[in-house]
Design a protein around this motif. Structure first.
Motif, mmCIF file in Angstrom:
data_model
loop_
_atom_site.group_PDB
_atom_site.id
_atom_site.type_symbol
_atom_site.label_atom_id
_atom_site.label_comp_id
_atom_site.label_asym_id
_atom_site.label_seq_id
_atom_site.Cartn_x
_atom_site.Cartn_y
_atom_site.Cartn_z
ATOM 1 N N THR A 1 -11.549 12.907 4.010
ATOM 2 C CA THR A 1 -11.013 14.064 3.069
ATOM 3 C C THR A 1 -9.570 13.923 3.405
ATOM 4 O O THR A 1 -8.655 14.040 2.419
ATOM 5 C CB THR A 1 -11.461 15.407 3.151
ATOM 6 N N LEU A 2 -9.176 13.964 4.652
ATOM 7 C CA LEU A 2 -7.735 13.517 5.093
ATOM 8 C C LEU A 2 -7.186 12.288 4.605
ATOM 9 O O LEU A 2 -5.913 12.404 4.317
ATOM 10 C CB LEU A 2 -7.519 13.722 6.720
ATOM 11 N N GLY A 3 -7.844 11.467 4.682
ATOM 12 C CA GLY A 3 -7.471 9.940 4.268
ATOM 13 C C GLY A 3 -6.895 10.052 2.587
ATOM 14 O O GLY A 3 -6.072 9.551 2.529
ATOM 15 N N TRP A 4 -8.095 10.676 2.088
ATOM 16 C CA TRP A 4 -7.695 10.965 0.620
ATOM 17 C C TRP A 4 -6.415 11.476 0.320
ATOM 18 O O TRP A 4 -5.677 11.340 -0.595
ATOM 19 C CB TRP A 4 -8.737 11.444 -0.131
ATOM 20 N N PRO B 1 1.223 7.784 -2.145
ATOM 21 C CA PRO B 1 0.517 6.655 -2.682
ATOM 22 C C PRO B 1 1.071 5.260 -2.794
ATOM 23 O O PRO B 1 0.459 4.143 -2.623
ATOM 24 C CB PRO B 1 -0.102 7.124 -4.261
ATOM 25 N N VAL B 2 2.471 5.413 -2.916
ATOM 26 C CA VAL B 2 3.376 4.059 -3.032
ATOM 27 C C VAL B 2 3.119 3.275 -1.535
ATOM 28 O O VAL B 2 2.917 2.248 -1.757
ATOM 29 C CB VAL B 2 4.843 4.510 -3.015
ATOM 30 N N PHE B 3 3.017 3.692 -0.483
ATOM 31 C CA PHE B 3 2.770 3.151 0.771
ATOM 32 C C PHE B 3 1.551 2.395 0.719
ATOM 33 O O PHE B 3 1.170 1.147 1.057
ATOM 34 C CB PHE B 3 3.017 3.871 1.827
ATOM 35 N N GLY B 4 0.540 3.114 0.417
ATOM 36 C CA GLY B 4 -0.851 2.456 0.148
ATOM 37 C C GLY B 4 -1.206 1.333 -0.568
ATOM 38 O O GLY B 4 -1.645 0.532 -0.432
ATOM 39 N N LEU B 5 -0.718 1.681 -2.088
ATOM 40 C CA LEU B 5 -0.623 0.743 -2.719
ATOM 41 C C LEU B 5 0.341 -0.476 -2.587
ATOM 42 O O LEU B 5 -0.283 -1.830 -2.845
ATOM 43 C CB LEU B 5 -0.067 1.237 -4.324
ATOM 44 N N ALA B 6 1.320 -0.339 -2.032
ATOM 45 C CA ALA B 6 2.088 -1.477 -1.539
ATOM 46 C C ALA B 6 1.442 -2.394 -0.304
ATOM 47 O O ALA B 6 1.285 -3.598 -0.401
ATOM 48 C CB ALA B 6 3.561 -1.022 -0.748
ATOM 49 N N PHE B 7 0.980 -1.663 0.585
ATOM 50 C CA PHE B 7 0.082 -2.478 1.839
ATOM 51 C C PHE B 7 -1.009 -3.164 1.295
ATOM 52 O O PHE B 7 -1.456 -4.007 1.631
ATOM 53 C CB PHE B 7 -0.294 -1.394 2.997
ATOM 54 N N SER B 8 -1.941 -2.492 0.452
ATOM 55 C CA SER B 8 -2.859 -2.878 -0.225
ATOM 56 C C SER B 8 -2.971 -4.179 -1.124
ATOM 57 O O SER B 8 -3.759 -5.142 -1.299
ATOM 58 C CB SER B 8 -4.117 -2.044 -0.792
ATOM 59 N N ALA B 9 -1.743 -4.219 -1.751
ATOM 60 C CA ALA B 9 -1.318 -5.076 -2.827
ATOM 61 C C ALA B 9 -1.327 -6.491 -2.226
ATOM 62 O O ALA B 9 -1.890 -7.411 -2.949
ATOM 63 C CB ALA B 9 -0.090 -4.783 -3.596
ATOM 64 N N PHE B 10 -0.836 -6.611 -1.050
ATOM 65 C CA PHE B 10 -0.969 -7.919 -0.199
ATOM 66 C C PHE B 10 -2.491 -8.642 -0.264
ATOM 67 O O PHE B 10 -2.519 -9.747 -0.355
ATOM 68 C CB PHE B 10 -0.481 -7.874 1.050
ATOM 69 N N TYR B 11 -3.450 -7.840 -0.119
ATOM 70 C CA TYR B 11 -4.774 -8.147 0.237
ATOM 71 C C TYR B 11 -5.290 -8.441 -1.349
ATOM 72 O O TYR B 11 -6.182 -9.473 -1.547
ATOM 73 C CB TYR B 11 -5.476 -7.176 0.838
ATOM 74 N N VAL B 12 -4.971 -7.582 -2.291
ATOM 75 C CA VAL B 12 -5.412 -8.104 -3.679
ATOM 76 C C VAL B 12 -4.869 -9.228 -4.056
ATOM 77 O O VAL B 12 -5.572 -10.076 -4.772
ATOM 78 C CB VAL B 12 -4.992 -6.984 -4.748
#
Length: 264
Positions: free
Chosen positions: A33-36, A43-54
């Protein structure tokens, strides 16, 4: 202020660590719940970090399909839980700042992440990469044992090859071996990686502490590891795009699990 924010001269002595505490299954739900919440907050940080893996997944898939060796995606997908924890390092800092009420300043967050090169996280990264490379080698060996050495250079993937007879046995055995690798690295990193960001300790101490935390909470940690593996697999299926959400949420949640385990 975390030790990762301090100048080098103030980070010369190791921190004293509390013994890992006990957590309950309800703590996993709370952490998710806290992670969400953290993902929605930044969200920008999460999307930026995960984009490298995508992008990395797309690159590997393109090479595999172009060479006609798309079956190589199987060991990558099975081994992805081995390297996914390293994506969360930047997310830990974001969650730490949200937790402590510090501003989500992009330059400071990137500076903290960049400065980890002078600390112990690169050593942990080497452990992760070595285990992943060893898993790929083992996957090649298992494939050769079941399908023959020549198949390594001539086979093209099809359901007829992989989903019957020796191919099916190979997939089952490979999945079991991959799960073993993932379990070992999970034990090393579930507490070890956030600990290295949060405290001044060497990576060996972080690994030992993380293994102790897993041993103290074996049932709960097994459930958490299973959830991570399942969600990562589901996230990979739609062309790796699910990782854009799943990786950040799991990364943020992992920070909160670490905080509860090392609350002393």
């Amino acid at each position: 202020m975390t030790r990762s924010d301090l100048p080098a001269r103030d980070r010369t002595l190791p921190d004293e660590l509390p013994d890992p505490g006990h957590i309950k299954l309800s703590d996993l739900s709370d952490a998710l719940t806290l992670g969400w919440r953290d993902f929605r907050r930044a969200p920008v940080f999460g999307l930026a970090f995960s984009a490298f893996y995508v992008l990395g997944g797309w690159a590997l898939a393109s090479v595999a399909f172009a060479s006609g060796q798309d079956w190589w995606l199987i060991p990558f997908i099975l081994g992805f839980p081995l390297i996914a924890p390293f994506a969360a390092v930047g997310l830990y800092e974001v969650s730490r700042r949200i937790e402590s009420g510090e501003p989500l300043d992009t330059s400071r967050i990137l500076r903290v992440v960049f400065e980890q090169r002078q600390r112990q996280i690169p050593s942990m990264a080497m452990v992760i990469l070595l285990l992943f490379m060893f898993w790929v080698f083992v996957a090649h060996t298992v494939f050769a044992l079941f399908m023959g050495v020549s198949a390594l250079t001539h086979i093209t993937t099809s359901a007829e090859v992989l989903l019957q007879g020796r191919g099916l046995v190979m997939l089952v055995l490979g999945t079991m071996i991959g799960a073993g690798f993932a379990a070992v690295l999970f034990s090393f990193t579930v507490v070890g990686l956030p600990l290295l960001l949060d405290r001044e300790v060497d990576f060996i101490t972080a690994i030992i502490t993380s293994c102790q935390a897993v041993a103290e909470n074996l049932g709960v940690m097994a459930v958490w590891a299973a959830l991570i593996a399942i969600w990562l697999f589901v996230a990979i299926v739609p062309g790796f795009l699910g990782l854009l959400v799943v990786l950040p949420v799991l990364g943020h949640a992992s920070w909160h699990i670490y905080r509860r385990v090392m609350a002393g």
